[in-house]
Design a protein around this motif. Sequence first.
Motif, PDB file in Angstrom:
ATOM      1  N   THR A  18      86.915  -1.317 -27.046  1.00  0.00           N
ATOM      2  CA  THR A  18      85.674  -1.941 -26.583  1.00  0.00           C
ATOM      3  C   THR A  18      85.479  -3.313 -27.206  1.00  0.00           C
ATOM      4  N   SER A  37      75.463  -8.749 -21.472  1.00  0.00           N
ATOM      5  CA  SER A  37      75.207  -8.070 -20.205  1.00  0.00           C
ATOM      6  C   SER A  37      75.422  -8.966 -18.997  1.00  0.00           C
ATOM      7  N   VAL A  52      81.914  -0.724 -22.069  1.00  0.00           N
ATOM      8  CA  VAL A  52      80.708  -0.022 -22.508  1.00  0.00           C
ATOM      9  C   VAL A  52      80.863   1.489 -22.334  1.00  0.00           C
ATOM     10  N   LEU A  89      73.763   3.410 -23.546  1.00  0.00           N
ATOM     11  CA  LEU A  89      74.898   2.611 -23.087  1.00  0.00           C
ATOM     12  C   LEU A  89      75.250   2.920 -21.633  1.00  0.00           C
TER      13      LEU A  89
END
Length: 235
Positions: A18, A37, A52, A89
């Motif tokens: 990640t 985001s 994510v 998440l």
Amino acid sequence: MLIPRLAATGGSLAVVVTVTMVGLLDLTVGPLRRTISEYALGDHRPVFDVAVVLLAAGSLAILHALVHKGLTRWRSTGAIALTLWSVGLFLVVVFPKTNWAMGTNEVSGSIHRFGSMLAFVSLPIAIIALARPWLKDNMWGRHARWTMASGLLSIVAFMPLLYAIALSVVSDVRWWRVFPLGYIERILLVAEVGAVLVVGLWAIAASRVAEWRVGETSRTTSAPRTTSSTTTVRS
């Protein structure tokens, strides 16, 4: 021993992947002033979503290993908070932030913001709650202290956002304009993902220890016993 070892190792690797994926996006796309985001609003959404989801799934895998080895219970504060971190998440992935360039989608954006806050707030609570019962344990004290330190660091990293929100309540300044939000978000992400990785390393260490030794009662720590005469689980 194989199942918790696979869960702990796989979960920790997912966390590393990640960080690598988001880091590559920052290096190749940027700029860092933008929130993470925002990657989900363009061509790089698959990369963002996979990163994510891996983090959420990896966190749950690590939690599974901790529970399986008797380091916590499913109904403990730490386990519930770590589950909420993963739920937050998943919400971030399913409900992208509002894309103002393409028109407003305020419902999705509101859920996205809620998921982000749920994740960011739940993680430090989870980390501290998981570490606290083991701080003086003969076997796991060192892991617990590192875990506690990473949880406290996550709280420190979260403070600028709390300050910005509080300032927006008492002034006309929008909270996302108090600090460069992209930078603050990345500092917070590094701190919280780092905390998950610390817990993952603890879970890997526990997975290598014989079942009957994982939950031994420390001579210096009083802990509630389960019905088993050989295993002590702390919540």
